[in-house]
Design an enzyme around this catalytic site. Sequence first.
Site, PDB file in Angstrom:
ATOM      1  CB  THR A   1       4.531   6.752   3.073  1.00 41.89           C
ATOM      2  OG1 THR A   1       4.172   6.750   1.940  1.00 41.89           O
ATOM      3  CG2 THR A   1       5.220   8.047   3.582  1.00 41.89           C
TER       4      THR A   1
ATOM      5  N   GLY B   1       0.738  -1.182   0.039  1.00 40.61           N
ATOM      6  CA  GLY B   1       0.203  -0.116  -0.011  1.00 40.61           C
ATOM      7  C   GLY B   1       1.122   1.195   0.087  1.00 40.61           C
ATOM      8  CB  CYS B   2       0.727   4.452  -1.608  1.00 40.73           C
ATOM      9  SG  CYS B   2      -1.040   4.834  -1.495  1.00 40.73           S
ATOM     10  CG  ASN B   3      -1.620   5.755   3.005  1.00 39.76           C
ATOM     11  OD1 ASN B   3      -1.367   6.693   2.251  1.00 39.76           O
ATOM     12  ND2 ASN B   3      -2.983   5.462   3.104  1.00 39.76           N
TER      13      ASN B   3
END
Length: 342
Positions: A153, A148-150
């Site tokens: 990060t 997932g992109c979150n």
Amino acid sequence: MTHRIAILGASGYTGAELVRLIATHPDMTITALSADRKAGMAMAEVFPFLRHLDLPRLCKIDEIDFSQVDLCFCALPHGTTQEVISALPRNLKIVDLSADFRLRDAAAYEKWYGAPHKALDLQAEAVYGLTEFYRSEIASARLVAGTGCNAATGQFALRPLIAAGVIDLDDILIDLKAGVSGAGRTPKEMLLHAELSGGTHTYSAGGKHRHLGEFDQEFSKIAGRPVMVQFTPHLLPMNRGILATVYVKGDAKTIHQTLESAYASEPFLQVLPFGQLPSTRDIVGSNYCHLGVIGDRIPGRAVVVSVLDNLNKGSSGQALQNANLMLGLPETMGLTLAPIFP
């Protein structure tokens, strides 16, 4: 050798980003593009910014001859991808950008996504696609599950700190801001300009966000015991970018040195000098993640800020980075373009 590439779900944002990146890749060519409702259309009709490229027309998945494909990117919605991939040839290399194979535990998948997993054999085969931490496994994998992109990060900010034992594992807070493209291209009332512009709001707060499943899985694996973080995401009226502000207990300079050492040889992870913090405007359109560390006025506390482009390093760029490894190509190939500014 030029590797033949198919992209399933090419009419979405991550599909278009893959096309943009692969268009200048020296060792890849796009041979098939699929869409559902937009099948039969030219890519230039769906995304005019790609009209200069000579691309195959969008088609249905069952119209693709996968014997003529070396690697397939799946940029499809979660829940449908597992069935689609189950029907693909078992010798086909696949990078999945959905959530369907990120969680190793079937019970965890059902908890966070609300339905039983329908391809447990593939789930067991899939390698988690956070490239910098699973390189060797990805290089020999047939199926890679993009993060997932979150989740990516936050993990870039925290994984080395957890591994080194330099922070309190029971007091981690991730406050995250994300651009609207992370919600996909499907029309939603909450994403209308009049609904979103001029303000911001939290979403999936109070421990409800699905990417917490990835944090739980990965952080607990590193620590060798359960690790649960507080995580609150916010939606900002910007197209691209994620900024995670991570609050931890620990010595700020030690935390900075730990990240600097961990990422010293990483081509896409840039740790700023101590006391400097990054901005999303510095990574737009790129496969780079920038990290910064500062101390807090309260002794023994620190702030780590991590920024990346959700469509690139958080998804399609990460997927291409993984595909390079899977095909035996240099990991950075096609991914070193500078960010766009302003």
